[in-house]
Write a protein that holds these residues in place. Structure first.
Motif: not given
Ligand code: NAD
Length: 486
Positions: A247, A249, A279, A406, A428
């Motif tokens: 990820g 984020d 995340t 996320g 998320n």
């Protein structure tokens, strides 16, 4: 030296080779484990295959009771397990105690869920018929876990897989196999072969598990590049894949939020576990009117964070998992500086720590899209900060990434919040309170961050397959059947 655990028995690896496990805070060898090979995969899969029919037939209520017992054993061993996790991951003992509890909660949650979920009856086309939708296990699930959360991410896979009636073969990351091998204590009340634990390199043991013809499902958490490799390997067997990948984020900080709370929350999400969280906030966008104020406060908070070993209760920022990973973060910060970013906190190895793979939590101002730093996941304690002028621009920048795991918004404006959760491309989404997981809340990524969901009801369905049954109870001849000759 720990041993592999196959068919509820301890065993050496077939290769006779070993892997060293090194404490990232001290660079000392903590223990050695067998470096398993494809023959160990074969043995583990064979044990899981023998166990599957019995475990599948075990009533869900009985499986649930056994999962509750696993949760109890996790809590009972909490202190010892937390210490082992700290030695192999470097993370703080305080956090690791919490992760043991969290993992136990996950077993309890899936025990509760499986107690009353067994498919459904659907309407039939005619009287005298019964139509059922059955949820069945897949068979053997290969669970491949990364180094950053060896226990929690294992629990997110193993608890729902077992609850659904599958048997499992678990492979931890080479850097963090110790606690995983200790989990025989959590599973040895289960029938033989239901849980099997093997260690070894990803390329050998991981590949062999993914390719094994008797393994129909792989639940994998790790980097996007390994996930792509597994996707290709699994294609020939049309395997069911569950992929939790990398990820990058974004956190958006609007001028209307509580700026002090936002600065503290971003420090938490950017530097937790030395930024080795899938995340972590890796891109921080701050509204221009509060950019300077946020930057100063955030840099100030960052400089005060205590960097040190996870065994020290005062520590807030722990080491990276290895020398290579620390050196990569260092090189990427240096490159970002060449491309125009400005270090306003950290940006070096802590001079007071002569051993261990530490890197100071680092704040980079004047970062921008197009810099090499922002093109790949950072996975280290580095927070690049960028200004924005309109909310549209912030949304565009946040979504301008191949990843979609996320995302966090800091705002008190309900209209912005609603737009945000409709338009942000992430699985998320947190508003004002990042990184909060919930056993009932499905977790997973969009875009290059993965396929499928862990946790929640969706996390159970990942390990089930659906069967539709049409039963004509009266077995009468129907008008629409072919009029075949007598
Ligand atoms: P990694 O991809 O290097 O390894 C993950 C696991 O895959 C390890 O057990 C490894 O041994 C195994 N593996 C490696 N090569 C393999 C192969 N060829 N075949 C089969 N298995 C193989 O990842 P890592 O460095 O351990 O973990 C960090 C990565 O995990 C980051 O990218 C992070 O974002 C990601 N991650 C994602 C989530 C999520 O929920 N999306 C959670 C945590 C970590």
């Amino acid at each position: 030296m720990r041993k592999l655990w196959i068919d509820r028995e301890f065993t050496d690896g077939a290769t006779g080779q070993t892997l060293q496990v090194v404490d990232p805070a001290t660079e000392e060898v903590v223990d050695v484990v067998p470096k398993g090979g494809p023959l160990d995969v074969d043995r583990a899969v064979a044990a899981a295959k023998r166990a599957f029919p019995g475990w599948k037939r075990t009533p869900a209520l009985a499986r649930a009771e056994m999962l509750v017992e696993s949760a109890r054993r996790l809590r009972q061993n909490k202190e010892e397990f937390a210490v082992t996790l700290t030695r192999e991951t470097g993370r703080t003992l305080r956090k690791n105690r919490g992760y043991v509890d969290w993992s136990a909660t996950c077993f309890d949650y899936y025990a509760g869920l499986i107690r009353d979920r067994r498919g459904r009856v659907i309407p039939s086309a005619a009287p005298g018929q019964l139509n059922l939708v059955l949820k069945e296990p897949l068979g053997i699930v290969g669970c491949i876990v990364p180094f950053n959360y060896p226990l929690m991410l294992l629990a997110w896979k193993v608890a729902p897989a077992l609850a659904a009636g599958n048997t499992v073969v678990i492979k931890p990351a080479s850097a963090t196999p110790l606690l995983t091998l200790d989990l025989h204590r959590v599973f040895d009340h289960l029938p033989k072969g239901v849980v099997n634990i093997i260690t070894g390199s990803g390329g050998e043991v991981g590949d062999a598990l993914v390719k094994h013809p008797d393994v129909p499902c792989i639940a994998f958490t790790g980097s996007t590049s390994t996930g792509q490799h597994i996707y290709r390997l699994a294609a020939d067997g049309i395997k069911k894949l569950h992929l939790e990948l990398g990820g990058s984020d974004a956190a958006i900080i609007c001028a209307d939020c509580d700026l002090e709370a936002a600065a503290r929350a971003v420090a938490w999400t950017a530097f937790l576990n030395a930024g080795q969280v899938c995340t972590s906030a890796e891109r921080v966008y701050v509204e221009q009117s509060v950019y300077r104020r946020f930057l100063e406060r955030f840099a100030d908070l960052t400089q005060k964070l205590v960097v040190g070993a996870g065994m020290d209760e005062r520590t807030e920022v722990t080491p990276l998992i290895g020398r290579k990973e620390r050196d990569q973060v260092e090189a990427r910060v240096a490159q970002a500086q060449k491309e125009g970013a400005r270090v306003v906190a950290g940006g070096r190895r802590p001079p007071q720590l002569s051993k261990g793979w530490f890197y100071e939590p680092t704040v980079l101002a004047d970062a921008r899209h197009g810099m090499s730093l922002l093109e790949e996941e950072i996975f280290g304690p580095v927070a690049p900060i960028m200004p924005f002028t309109t909310f549209d621009e912030a949304l565009h920048l946040a979504n301008d990434s191949p990843y979609g795991l996320g995302a966090t918004l800091f705002s008190s404006d309900a209209k912005k919040v609603r737009r945000y959760f409709e338009e942000i491309e992430a699985g998320n989404v947190w508003v004002n309170d990042p990184l909060v997981d919930n056993p009932a809340g499905p977790f997973g990524g969009m875009k290059m961050s993965g396929l499928g969901r862990e946790l929640g009801e969706e996390g159970l369905e990942e390990f089930q397959q659906t069967k539709h049954v049409h039963w004509d109870i009266e077995a009468s001849i129907k008008p629409w059947w072919y009029p075949l000759p007598e």
